[in-house]
Each structure stands twice: as structure tokens, then as C-alpha cells.
Design a protein around this motif. Structure first.
Motif, PDB file in Angstrom:
ATOM      1  N   TRP A 276      -0.693  -1.155  11.697  1.00  0.00           N
ATOM      2  CA  TRP A 276      -0.221   0.144  11.254  1.00  0.00           C
ATOM      3  C   TRP A 276       0.706   0.041  10.049  1.00  0.00           C
ATOM      4  CZ3 TRP A 276       4.184   3.096  10.593  1.00  0.00           C
ATOM      5  CH2 TRP A 276       3.981   4.479  10.488  1.00  0.00           C
ATOM      6  N   ARG A 279      -1.120  -0.849   6.860  1.00  0.00           N
ATOM      7  CA  ARG A 279      -2.057   0.199   6.454  1.00  0.00           C
ATOM      8  C   ARG A 279      -1.356   1.469   5.986  1.00  0.00           C
ATOM      9  NH1 ARG A 279      -4.449   0.876  11.031  1.00  0.00           N
ATOM     10  NH2 ARG A 279      -3.422   2.840  11.599  1.00  0.00           N
ATOM     11  N   GLU A 280      -0.248   1.856   6.647  1.00  0.00           N
ATOM     12  CA  GLU A 280       0.300   3.187   6.428  1.00  0.00           C
ATOM     13  C   GLU A 280       1.685   3.227   5.783  1.00  0.00           C
ATOM     14  OE1 GLU A 280      -1.579   5.637   6.834  1.00  0.00           O
ATOM     15  OE2 GLU A 280      -3.161   4.795   8.085  1.00  0.00           O
ATOM     16  N   SER A 330      -4.233   1.784   3.408  1.00  0.00           N
ATOM     17  CA  SER A 330      -5.137   2.934   3.484  1.00  0.00           C
ATOM     18  C   SER A 330      -5.184   3.636   2.138  1.00  0.00           C
ATOM     19  CB  SER A 330      -4.652   3.900   4.550  1.00  0.00           C
ATOM     20  OG  SER A 330      -3.415   4.496   4.146  1.00  0.00           O
ATOM     21  N   LYS A 333      -2.007   5.536   1.477  1.00  0.00           N
ATOM     22  CA  LYS A 333      -0.904   4.687   1.064  1.00  0.00           C
ATOM     23  C   LYS A 333      -1.053   4.285  -0.404  1.00  0.00           C
ATOM     24  CE  LYS A 333       1.413   0.298   2.144  1.00  0.00           C
ATOM     25  NZ  LYS A 333       1.511  -0.817   3.123  1.00  0.00           N
TER      26      LYS A 333
END
Length: 339
Positions: A276, A279-280, A330, A333
Motif C-alpha cells: 500500500w 503504491r499509494e 499507482s 500517485k
């Protein structure tokens, strides 16, 4: 509905008239509701009950109305209101309960399932009972099991006193989520308790006692009346490490745990640190450096389970490299970083 099934229900209602127990009768009606809905025979049962007209049939109609309080337009309510005054006085106590306590907490060490409990007693003070609903966190917060027990059952559970209206709202939300998921994996016993659980939870939103009994302590942190789920938005952690970037790092942890702060397992910690965040999250170097200690502090706050701490020790050294790997980010992001 078959003649045999109808006659069985009438025989059971005859026994209930002798026992004169509102609680036992409501639980029976909840099971009957599940059977009628599964066989799509509710309207047929109500029609045959009206045609029969006997006291047993009228009790069945009143009991079904008591555990299916979905508004005056549902067929159970209409049938029950037509016969309630012709039945013994104790029948009118069905559903006439007061909620006198709420509790909430983990069902297992990692909080993958949480328990929401509400205690009730009838308005004459008799037949105190506890509704306990199991809510599964990995599946999104579905209601997966429910039981009705004596009040002493709470002694076996390690739950925090919580405002009843908050617990009730969480229960209703969990059942709503379960209803939305086709083929949701729930306990075989849940359908027979579901009508009773929903009715009691709705009652708890409107009939909570003004005076809190001694068993109920102060509200748990972050609880507010009517909150429909857990939330991390008001979590404060006084034991944050005194290092640069700790508050920023904790903000991202709060964002991740979101609606399920009690759920904290080795797998969930690994998901946060290795998937997480890369990715974020957009974090300063100070926050990235502080994150392992922030996550350890959170883990101690959640019980300090050794398996979770070992998982953090395993994954934390990889965090700077993972955060620097643009291929893991992502699209959101990347766009945010480019602005």
C-alpha cells in the motif's frame, strides 16, 4: 406451504402459549421467518393463519410482526396488528425492550473478526439477554454470525463498553453489507437469528436507557452515537516516537486502517509496508525513516503481538527501496507527484 409444516408451527405456538416467554417466542418467530423466506411461503403462511383464526395462529402472526419491524407496509406488521389485542397480555411485551448496554471488540487476537454486543431486557425487567453479532473484517465488514445469550455470556468476552447506539449502527451496517454480497459466506445459523438481530439493533437506536448501568463504562475512543463503522479518523496515538516525520507517517497509517482499525495482523502489516505505501503514499524522507517505529508503536497499541512485530522487522528494511521504486506507484500517485 405444506399442511405438515403449518401444523408443526401451530403445535410449536401451542407450547409457547404455555411457556408465556416473550423472548422464546420472538426467537421462534425469527427462525420461522427464515424458513418462510427460504421457501417463499410467507404470504401463504399468513393467509392460512388468518383462515385458521385460532389462538396459536394468531400468536404466530403477532410474533412474526414483532421480529419483522420493517415498517407498517410489510405483511407481517399488518397481520400482527390485527390480532395483537385478542392475545394474552404477555404477548404485547414482545419487542418492548430497552437496550441497557453496548460492547465492541476483537473476536480473535488480530481483530480479523470483531464482535458487536447489545444487552436488553423487557420493560417489566424480565428475561435479560444479549445479542452478539460477529463482523468479518477481511471480507469488508460483513455480518457473518449472531447469537442470543444470557447476560452472563458477556463475562466470557473481552469487549470494550461502547455506546449502544454506535454498536447498533455498526450491526445494521454490517447486515446491509452482507445483503449486498451475493453468496456471502456466513454461519448456517445466521438466517434464523437475523430478523431478531435487526429488530433489536433498530430498537437500540431509539430506546437506549438515559442512565447507563454500572457495567457500561465510558465510551471507547473514537466512538460517537450513530457511527456506522469503525473509523480511524479520530485515533490519536500518544506513544508516537519522538522523531521527525512521525506524525506524517502516522497520518498515512490512519488512512490505511480506515474503517477497520481493530484489524491488525501480520498479513495486514505486510500489506501496508510492502504494497500500500509504495503504491499509494507520497512521503517525505523523514516520514519514511520514521514509519517502522510508528508501525511498531501502533502494533503495541493493538496488543503487541509478537508475530506482527516479527513481520514488521522483516519488511521494514525494504521500505526505502520500495518507496523509491516508481514502477510500484499507482497512476494516481504518479499524477499527484507530477503536479
Amino acid at each position: 406451504m405444506s399442511t405438515t409444516a403449518f401444523e408443526t408451527a401451530i403445535t410449536q405456538a401451542r407450547d409457547l402459549l404455555r411457556w408465556r416467554s416473550p423472548l422464546r417466542t420472538e426467537l421462534w418467530a425469527a427462525r420461522l421467518t427464515a424458513e418462510l423466506e427460504a421457501s417463499e411461503q410467507a404470504e401463504e403462511f399468513l393467509r392460512r393463519s388468518a383462515e385458521d383464526g385460532g389462538q396459536e395462529a394468531r400468536l404466530a402472526q403477532a410474533a412474526l410482526a414483532a421480529v419483522n419491524d420493517r415498517g407498517a407496509d410489510n405483511p407481517y406488521a399488518a397481520a400482527g396488528s390485527a390480532v395483537i389485542d385478542s392475545l394474552p397480555g404477555w404477548v404485547r411485551r414482545m419487542g418492548a425492550v430497552t437496550c441497557d448496554g453496548g460492547w465492541y471488540g476483537k473476536a480473535d487476537p488480530y481483530g480479523e473478526q470483531v464482535l458487536a454486543a447489545l444487552s436488553f431486557r423487557y420493560d417489566n425487567g424480565k428475561e435479560p439477554h444479549v445479542l452478539v453479532v460477529g463482523i468479518d473484517q477481511p471480507s469488508g465488514g460483513l455480518a457473518v454470525d449472531a447469537v442470543v445469550e444470557e447476560a452472563k455470556f458477556l463475562d466470557e468476552l473481552d469487549l470494550r463498553p461502547t455506546p449502544p447506539e454506535s454498536v447498533a449502527a455498526r450491526i445494521l451496517d454490517a447486515f446491509e453489507l452482507t445483503d449486498r454480497v451475493m453468496g456471502a459466506q456466513v454461519a448456517d445459523t445466521l438466517p434464523a437469528v437475523r430478523p431478531f438481530a435487526l429488530t433489536r439493533a433498530r430498537t437500540a437506536l431509539t430506546r437506549t436507557r438515559d442512565t447507563t448501568p454500572s457495567r457500561t463504562a465510558e465510551p471507547a475512543d473514537g466512538d460517537v452515537p450513530g457511527r456506522t463503522r469503525d473509523t480511524a479518523s479520530e485515533i490519536t496515538l500518544d506513544t508516537l516516537p519522538d522523531v521527525p516525520g512521525a506524525q506524517e507517517a502516522f497520518g498515512k497509517l490512519v488512512e490505511f486502517v480506515g474503517d477497520h482499525p481493530l484489524w491488525w495482523s501480520p498479513a495486514r502489516a505486510a500489506q501496508f509496508l510492502t504494497r500500500w505505501l509504495p503504491r499509494e503514499a507520497i512521503l517525505s524522507e523523514a516520514a519514511i525513516a520514521a514509519m517502522p517505529e510508528v508501525v511498531r508503536a501502533w502494533t503495541r497499541h493493538q496488543g503487541g503481538h509478537p508475530a506482527v512485530l516479527r513481520q514488521i522487522d522483516q519488511d521494514a528494511p525494504r521500505l526505502p527501496a520500495l518507496m523509491a521504486d516508481d514502477s510500484l506507484a499507482s497512476l494516481n500517485k504518479r499524477l499527484a507527484r507530477g503536479r
